[in-house]
Structures are given as C-alpha cells and as structure tokens.
Design an enzyme around this catalytic site. Structure first.
Site, mmCIF file in Angstrom:
data_model
loop_
_atom_site.group_PDB
_atom_site.id
_atom_site.type_symbol
_atom_site.label_atom_id
_atom_site.label_comp_id
_atom_site.label_asym_id
_atom_site.label_seq_id
_atom_site.Cartn_x
_atom_site.Cartn_y
_atom_site.Cartn_z
ATOM 1 N N PRO A 31 61.355 42.506 82.173
ATOM 2 C CA PRO A 31 61.920 43.812 82.510
ATOM 3 C C PRO A 31 62.783 43.712 83.768
ATOM 4 C CG PRO A 31 59.556 43.953 82.081
ATOM 5 C CD PRO A 31 59.879 42.502 82.201
ATOM 6 N N CYS A 33 65.015 46.132 86.145
ATOM 7 C CA CYS A 33 65.441 47.496 86.459
ATOM 8 C C CYS A 33 66.951 47.541 86.660
ATOM 9 C CB CYS A 33 64.727 47.994 87.705
ATOM 10 S SG CYS A 33 62.983 48.360 87.447
ATOM 11 N N GLN A 109 58.589 47.793 78.737
ATOM 12 C CA GLN A 109 57.549 47.899 79.743
ATOM 13 C C GLN A 109 57.286 49.374 80.046
ATOM 14 O OE1 GLN A 109 58.125 46.914 84.061
ATOM 15 N NE2 GLN A 109 56.722 45.225 83.594
ATOM 16 N N TYR A 191 52.989 49.061 91.799
ATOM 17 C CA TYR A 191 53.119 50.362 91.152
ATOM 18 C C TYR A 191 51.737 50.920 90.802
ATOM 19 C CZ TYR A 191 58.023 49.146 91.330
ATOM 20 O OH TYR A 191 59.282 48.788 91.788
ATOM 21 N N ARG A 239 51.463 43.209 82.434
ATOM 22 C CA ARG A 239 52.071 42.458 83.539
ATOM 23 C C ARG A 239 51.219 42.632 84.778
ATOM 24 N NH1 ARG A 239 58.338 41.700 85.724
ATOM 25 N NH2 ARG A 239 58.087 39.477 85.398
ATOM 26 N N GLY A 332 64.781 35.959 84.595
ATOM 27 C CA GLY A 332 65.361 37.228 85.009
ATOM 28 C C GLY A 332 66.768 37.086 85.533
ATOM 29 N N ARG A 333 66.901 36.678 86.782
ATOM 30 C CA ARG A 333 68.228 36.581 87.385
ATOM 31 C C ARG A 333 69.085 35.537 86.681
ATOM 32 N NH1 ARG A 333 66.869 37.491 93.857
ATOM 33 N NH2 ARG A 333 65.507 39.291 93.493
#
Length: 372
Positions: A31, A33, A109, A191, A239, A332-333
């Site tokens: 995921p 954002c 997610q 979170y 996760r 990811g990146r």
C-alpha cells in the site's frame, strides 16, 4: 514459509496459492499512500487507475491499493481514498478490473488512522493536525494520548470500538463487491489497531487493554469479522509493525504471538514492516533492514510473511524468498520509480517473459540485442 521447487524458475517468480487465490509471482506492491483524492470524498479516480494499473501491467504479482479509510474519520488526511460507501466501491471496481486484466491480483488495505488521522495531505507540507475549522475532525485512539505534534484523541468507548469493528467488516464486504482478490487489515505504522496493540499507546485497564490478549482483542475481532464477511476463499492479510524501536514497546516476540492468534482467527498472510508509533524513534535503515523481522515472525508463528523496506535489488529479493526468509517481497519506492520493476527483475533473473503485456512485446530485451 516458502516451499522448495525442482524447476529452475527463480524463487521470486514462482506462483503462490493462498486459499482460493493463486498469485503469479512474489514481486508485490505494498500500500502506497497517494493523498490524491481531489474532491475529498474518498472516491479514487484516474490517478489511482494509472498508478496501480501501471504496476499490474509492469508484471507485479499483487498490487495493493493504499491505506483506505473504512470510515471518514479513519482517513489519515482528507485526500485519502475510502471504502465506506457504494460510490467508492463502484470507483474501485473499475481499477480492480484493469489490474486483474493484466494478470495481477488486486488487494486493498483497510485502514483506520486513529490518533494519526486528520493531518494535512503529505504534499501540502504542513505540520500538525488539520484544524477543525479547516476541514479537520476529532480523532480517536485506545487512550487519550496524543502522537507527538498532533492533537489529543478521544479514548474510544465500548460502542465506539464496536463501530470500528463494524466499519472494517463493511469495508471488507464492499472491497469484495468491488472485485478485490484479497483484503489487508492495517495493524501497523502507529495507526489505530497498532495503537491498541502497543503498551506505549494503550493505557486502558478494561478488556481492550492491559495484557497482550486485551491489547490484541481489537485486531482479533476485526480479523474474525472480516473473515466472516468475505467467506472462506478470499485471503485475509494483516500488516504489522514488528517493533516500535523503543524499549518497553511493541516488539517482534509479541508480533509473532499475535500473528499466530490472527491465523487462528482467519488471517492467512502477514505483511511485516516496523515503526510508526513513536515519533523520532531511532531506526537503523539499510537495504532489507526489516527483513529479519519478517523472518522472525514467519518462523516463530509458523505463518506466511512478506519482507519490505529498502529492497531494490532483484537478486537480494530472490535470495530472501529462496532462503525461506520471506514468502514474498514488497517493493514500494522501487515500484514508484519504475512501475515495470517486475519485468526488469524477471529479465535480470532469467525468469522468462510470460508477464509482458502483448502491447509491449516488441520492447523486450530478447528482441533488442539483449539490452534492457
């Protein structure tokens, strides 16, 4: 952990079957954002289609949509995507159709930001909470303890906790209806669910706090509710942040215990990251720095896990899977820099060209003198 194969296919490009879903390889998109919902209504649009769709066309096995709010107040920012109403689900269905048409699996997610909600979208570069008179909203958490630099949340009462569980359940139903192949419960990065798990942020003395079983109760009830909603064939991921990187906080030993409990509650796979609960924690960052935590959780809980975190080299990733350290790798990146990273990795590892979109076949290295 990863099964052994007699064939010569690199481990990173062997399919994996989880419940009723077979994923074509172990090159997965976590995921990511985007903070790109321009109408502030949680509805994904063309950016999300192209962002996620390009990675599916680029050969990824699983493409996971970003942390998506199960309620308006569960969003990190007002620019986040949502899955709390039918309009959002209908918009997601267009995206999942394209992802799946490219041979990739589509995941989402399900998230609630808790005390880290109601902040400015990342690209606005504004510190602190978004004021209530400028579009922000009151936040909630396990306890009335603020994340550094953000406003103090309201400690959820029993009806509030039950509503959160219902929101995850309803989000899972809409995700299934929207065509997602799997759902992931976000219990990481500081979170809401992580706020309940960690003794640093959960100071409760009732049945939703205290010992490990009490702190894990919210996550376990969410997993049970999601599993009951999506049925027996759809995979359910969780996760985790395997450590808070702070003495006395959440750690990999607790993560492994709770992962085992989650598996018993109906979860199938564990996406292992770290950090996010405490600002300014000292985190030693290097290529694959979180992979040992994934390996620990996989071994001690006897569960399937993915590794994530500064993994940018195909051979490094293949070694993680072939050694049994992880069952898949999240890029990811690396994927944001190169949405066709999976195709490049397949070329580097000699994994064949079956993932190539027919529209791009003439660009393969095999027909361009071996050059990528």
């Amino acid at each position: 952990m990863s099964e052994t194969h007699a064939d010569s296919t690199p481990a990173l490009f062997r399919p994996i079957t989880i419940r009723g879903l077979t994923i074509r390889n172990r090159v997965w998109v976590p995921p990511l954002c985007q903070y790109s919902v321009t109408e502030l209504d949680g509805v994904p649009h063309e950016w999300h289609l192209v962002h996620l769709g390009s990675m599916a066309a680029g050969g990824a096995g699983l493409v996971m949509a970003e942390a998506t709010g199960v309620s308006p107040e569960g969003r990190i920012s007002d620019h986040d995507t949502g899955i709390w109403n039918d309009e959002q689900a209908a918009a997601w269905s267009r995206i999942t159709r394209f992802i799946r048409s490219q041979g990739a699996a589509a995941g989402i997610q399900l998230a609630h930001a808790g005390r880290k909600a109601s902040v400015w979208a990342e690209f606005l570069r504004r510190p602190g909470s978004q004021p209530l008179d400028a579009g922000g909203w009151p936040t909630v958490s396990a306890s009335a303890q603020a994340f550094e630099g953000l406003r103090e949340p309201i400690a959820l009462d029993e009806p509030g906790i039950r509503q959160v569980i219902e929101d995850f359940r309803a989000g899972a139903r809409r995700a299934a209806d929207a065509g997602f192949d799997l759902v992931e419960v976000h219990a990481a990065h500081g979170y809401l669910v992580h706020q309940f798990l960690s003794p640093l942020s959960n100071l409760r003395t009732d049945g939703w706090g205290g010992d490990l079983q009490g702190r894990a109760r919210l996550l376990l009830e969410i997993v049970r509710a999601v599993r009951a909603e999506v049925g027996e064939e759809m995979p359910v991921f969780v996760r985790f942040s395997a450590t808070d990187w702070v003495d006395g906080g959440w750690d990999e030993a607790q993560t492994a215990i709770v992962a085992r409990w989650c598996r018993e509650a109906g979860a199938d796979f564990f996406d292992v990251s770290t950090g996010g609960l405490v600002a300014n924690a000292h985190i030693p960052v290097f290529p694959g720095y979180q992979a040992p935590h994934a390996e620990y959780v996989g071994e001690h809980a006897d569960v399937l896990v993915s590794a994530v975190g500064r993994i940018t080299d195909a051979r490094h990733a293949d070694d993680l899977v072939s050694s049994g350290s992880a069952d898949a790798v999240m890029f990811g990146r690396a994927m944001m820099r190169d949405p066709h990273f999976a195709l490049r990795a397949a070329h580097e590892l000699g994994a064949g060209t079956s993932m190539w979109p027919v529209q791009y076949l003439r660009a393969r290295a095999e027909v361009n003198d071996g050059e990528w």
